[in-house]
Design a protein around this motif. Sequence first.
Motif, PDB file in Angstrom:
ATOM      1  N   ALA A 184      -4.377  -0.735 -13.107  1.00  0.00           N
ATOM      2  CA  ALA A 184      -3.795  -1.141 -11.832  1.00  0.00           C
ATOM      3  C   ALA A 184      -4.515  -0.525 -10.649  1.00  0.00           C
ATOM      4  N   GLU A 185      -4.860   0.769 -10.756  1.00  0.00           N
ATOM      5  CA  GLU A 185      -5.511   1.430  -9.622  1.00  0.00           C
ATOM      6  C   GLU A 185      -6.914   0.864  -9.371  1.00  0.00           C
ATOM      7  N   TRP A 188      -6.418  -2.583  -7.595  1.00  0.00           N
ATOM      8  CA  TRP A 188      -6.035  -2.397  -6.181  1.00  0.00           C
ATOM      9  C   TRP A 188      -7.241  -1.964  -5.348  1.00  0.00           C
ATOM     10  N   TRP A 191      -9.703  -4.778  -4.753  1.00  0.00           N
ATOM     11  CA  TRP A 191      -9.213  -5.801  -3.836  1.00  0.00           C
ATOM     12  C   TRP A 191      -9.230  -5.335  -2.378  1.00  0.00           C
ATOM     13  N   THR A 192      -9.042  -4.052  -2.139  1.00  0.00           N
ATOM     14  CA  THR A 192      -8.777  -3.568  -0.782  1.00  0.00           C
ATOM     15  C   THR A 192      -9.912  -2.795  -0.130  1.00  0.00           C
ATOM     16  N   PRO A 246       1.574  -0.881  -1.335  1.00  0.00           N
ATOM     17  CA  PRO A 246       0.467  -0.412  -2.181  1.00  0.00           C
ATOM     18  C   PRO A 246       0.696  -0.652  -3.666  1.00  0.00           C
ATOM     19  N   GLY A 247      -0.293  -1.284  -4.282  1.00  0.00           N
ATOM     20  CA  GLY A 247      -0.240  -1.561  -5.700  1.00  0.00           C
ATOM     21  C   GLY A 247       0.582  -2.759  -6.096  1.00  0.00           C
ATOM     22  N   ARG A 248       1.299  -3.358  -5.122  1.00  0.00           N
ATOM     23  CA  ARG A 248       2.228  -4.433  -5.477  1.00  0.00           C
ATOM     24  C   ARG A 248       1.964  -5.736  -4.727  1.00  0.00           C
ATOM     25  N   PHE A 264       0.419  -8.285  -7.218  1.00  0.00           N
ATOM     26  CA  PHE A 264      -0.242  -7.627  -8.348  1.00  0.00           C
ATOM     27  C   PHE A 264       0.845  -7.227  -9.340  1.00  0.00           C
ATOM     28  N   VAL A 273      -2.982 -11.130 -10.876  1.00  0.00           N
ATOM     29  CA  VAL A 273      -3.197 -11.251  -9.433  1.00  0.00           C
ATOM     30  C   VAL A 273      -2.915 -12.694  -9.038  1.00  0.00           C
TER      31      VAL A 273
END
Length: 306
Positions: A184-185, A188, A191-192, A246-248, A264, A273
């Motif tokens: 997951a990290e 994220w 993507w960012t 964050p993360g979601r 996410f 995603v």
Amino acid sequence: MTTDRFFDFAVDTANATLTVTRDFAAPRRLVWDCHTQAALLDRWFAPKPLTARTASHDFREGGHWHFAMIMPDGQEFWSRQDYIEIHPIDGYTALDAFSDETGAVSPALPQARWTVSFTEDGRLTRVLTLVVYPSAEDLEKVMAMGMEEGLTSTLDRLDDLLDTLGGTSEPAKVTISALVRAPAETVWAAWTEPAHITQWNFASPDWCCPSATSDLREGGTYTARMEARDGSFGFDFEGTFHKVDPGREIGLTLGDGRRADTSFTPEKGGIRVTTIFDAEGTHPVDMQRDGWQAILNSFKTHAERL
């Protein structure tokens, strides 16, 4: 075309201004698109029987639009607008001038400052255009050239185009999705973070994303430069974050007012995603879905390699 909606063409010779007000039965976002996207401008921005053809268009502050109005016999009348201020969906200001086919301004013909604003009231969008000339003589010259008749016909064409585009309908919601087999990290971050975004934010190998910025907070801005690798074409993709969880979840309001919301979600084997975005009115929805999905697939490939 409906002709009973509000229309006013006011001439103020003392202040060398024209004020043109017109209501359209379409969402403000669609009316804005018709004023700011070359493919749509070419479909209405000329009085009958002329047609419009764009030579170059870069809708940003400091950018310009160079275009021709073309007679049925092929005679061309060139103009350009240089964009000074842009406030997405609310309005823009531009310098308008006659030009030649190279884009060089014709100094003997009147120039003007156009301020165009867009407001929405229920099912109607009101477009108010304030045109300011350097002198009363310049205003009188364009009026003698048929400014009122020409602009009235041109706005009638916009009315027709909005009817064709289904002006009263809301933009289509399009969903794309991919299962990314990565922690997951990692997903994220990929993507960012701009350093990652530039590695995947393109739909095919003949395109690239040479730069990106991301102020990842609600109210922060996002930009990504998209270019063909051969340098033949490019544009800036811009927006403002309206949600950051964050993360979601990330919500982005694009420069033309459309929205793109990405979630996410953990699944067996990775992170799902999913992006739901508002389609624009220029290109077929299926084409837009395929393009956005190709970019998401590029993201998946990048993230899974990290």
